[in-house]
Scaffold this active site. Sequence first.
Site, PDB file in Angstrom:
ATOM      1  N   HIS A 145     -31.488 -14.778 -31.410  1.00  0.00           N
ATOM      2  CA  HIS A 145     -30.353 -14.042 -31.963  1.00  0.00           C
ATOM      3  C   HIS A 145     -30.907 -13.125 -33.053  1.00  0.00           C
ATOM      4  O   HIS A 145     -31.922 -13.447 -33.670  1.00  0.00           O
ATOM      5  CB  HIS A 145     -29.398 -15.082 -32.564  1.00  0.00           C
ATOM      6  CG  HIS A 145     -28.097 -14.538 -33.074  1.00  0.00           C
ATOM      7  ND1 HIS A 145     -27.986 -13.870 -34.264  1.00  0.00           N
ATOM      8  CD2 HIS A 145     -26.846 -14.611 -32.566  1.00  0.00           C
ATOM      9  CE1 HIS A 145     -26.719 -13.546 -34.456  1.00  0.00           C
ATOM     10  NE2 HIS A 145     -26.004 -13.980 -33.446  1.00  0.00           N
ATOM     11  N   ASP A 222     -33.468 -22.648 -35.381  1.00  0.00           N
ATOM     12  CA  ASP A 222     -32.113 -22.118 -35.484  1.00  0.00           C
ATOM     13  C   ASP A 222     -31.208 -23.030 -34.654  1.00  0.00           C
ATOM     14  O   ASP A 222     -31.232 -22.993 -33.420  1.00  0.00           O
ATOM     15  CB  ASP A 222     -32.097 -20.673 -34.962  1.00  0.00           C
ATOM     16  CG  ASP A 222     -30.701 -20.094 -34.848  1.00  0.00           C
ATOM     17  OD1 ASP A 222     -29.711 -20.837 -35.094  1.00  0.00           O
ATOM     18  OD2 ASP A 222     -30.568 -18.911 -34.501  1.00  0.00           O
ATOM     19  N   GLN A 225     -26.454 -22.932 -32.274  1.00  0.00           N
ATOM     20  CA  GLN A 225     -25.802 -23.228 -30.996  1.00  0.00           C
ATOM     21  C   GLN A 225     -25.948 -24.695 -30.591  1.00  0.00           C
ATOM     22  O   GLN A 225     -25.145 -25.203 -29.821  1.00  0.00           O
ATOM     23  CB  GLN A 225     -26.382 -22.336 -29.885  1.00  0.00           C
ATOM     24  CG  GLN A 225     -26.049 -20.861 -30.035  1.00  0.00           C
ATOM     25  CD  GLN A 225     -24.566 -20.571 -29.933  1.00  0.00           C
ATOM     26  OE1 GLN A 225     -23.817 -21.282 -29.267  1.00  0.00           O
ATOM     27  NE2 GLN A 225     -24.123 -19.533 -30.616  1.00  0.00           N
TER      28      GLN A 225
END
Lengths: 431, 154
Positions: A145, A222, A225
Amino acid sequence: MKIIHTEPGIPVETEKETKMGMLPLNVDKIKKDFPILSRQINGESLVYLDNAATTQKPQVVIDALVSYYARHNANIHRGLHTLAEEATSAYEAVRDKVAEFIGGVRREEVIFTRNTTEAINMVAQSWGRKNVKQGDRIVITQMEHHANLVPWLILARETGAELEYIKIDGEGYLNLDNIAEIINAKTKIVALTHMSNVLGTINPVEDIINLAHRRGAVCLVDGAQSTPHLPVNIAGMNPDFFAFSGHKMLGPTGVGVLYAKEEHLKNMEPVQYGGEMISEVRYDNVNWAELPWKFEAGTPNIADVIAFGPALDYLTEIGMNNIRNHEMELTRYALRRLGELGFVKLYGPRDTRRRGSAVSFADPDIHPHDLAQFLDSRGIAVRAGHHCAQPLTRSLGVNSTVRASTYIYNSREDVDRLITALAEARRYFLK
Amino acid sequence: MSGKLDEMYRDIIMEHYRFPRGTKNIRNPDLVSEGQNPACGDEIEIKVKMNHDKVQNVLVHCAGCAISVASGSMLAEIVEGKSLDEIKKIAGIVRALLKGEEISEDIDLGDLEALKGVRKFPVRIKCALLSWTTLVDAIEAREHGQITKTSTTE
């Protein structure tokens, strides 16, 4: 790079589905907890399939927000009055809940931010500027992202470090063939997503973290999600940094979390200076506050952090393993139904054990924006665009895709509504 | 159910989308401009060939949604034979039309009138403006002595 898709008409192979109607979660019961899900959109009952962007909020979260402002509102940490004590203990209690939720880390290692983006930027700016030098290497992946790409692109540019990408293969998995050369001795940090917001791919972060550590590099994951959709255990995963957002897991917007190992936090400079983050200020000197407050300058987002508490309780009550099983089942169903349509191009892995519930697809004859607009007219909320991962989307050979992403309140009927509307869209646009 | 949607996807728009005008390539263009809609990543390229101070031919190559393609096609149709100043004026009128502002000029908008339906979908106004913004930026760049211009609808 190879283009990730199946040609329309080729049946999608997935593992065997469990018997129809046997979803692990009681969706009908869960739906009742979310007032927005009873809304009508353009005369149809809402089917919300944009959960990878943000999830809806259960009544308990909404109540917690209202109750905080109606009964406990005060600034935290300094006040000596009852309200300030209540607000402070409620705020700090959520830090403990977060620490517990991600597998029992120390509360000093949990920092509240605005969102995942801010958490990653903090690491790039504080840890990065201190530790990354000219000639060093920063490794990220091609499926990041923008939030986990742009901060590293800028850090590389500022420091003269090189930015290297782990590539993706034709199915949407990371290509780990030459990973030992990519993560080399010059590598200072490896930053990668746990789960792709476009392809749904779940990355083998443990293996990559291990390799990074053996090379003397640190690793940032990260988790924006993944944390809402599967059990996260920091101790088992062993990242140096882990970031995620509350609003993608039933909580209010404006709350993100940066988990970081204490050894790093101790050596990192604060990113912002001001109140709350100091222990002593003189006209000519300043000492930082203890962890974690050293990194929380100014009045934090008290109300939203407090209302994130019931969101974590709600997920814990359902059970993250149950949520994961529910979504694997629902994703399997969605991939099969989309494949059966015959005209839909699917992107990303097919094996639901190695992917999450965000499904990107396209109708080659209808632009994703037009398709999303049509679905909205049928009460179905999906996302269309590059999903803040423009280089990845381009590598798929398109400018944009449609993305449907499910969560705990979605059922097979919601998928059916999507399928019916996709067929209808062709009659509308290609008449 | 489809009422509002039909307002946007009118027959005229869908016709321009399926059979866009201005697709013939232009050699030695006097103006070249590329634009991008950052919201969706859609891209457009416009080339203009001038004959004295009027537009002779225009190429609009748009990889985009129905609205951006149709709007670009209408642009290709209307700008031929117009001066650059006239084109800037029409672009201003299109912008006003899309934003629901009053249009003081008495001008026949032809097919462009059909873009009115986009008003009800504020997110899509950028799509309808992509070609116009791209061309106007190029005209302004030319006024400042540049030939190529890259712009976005931000």
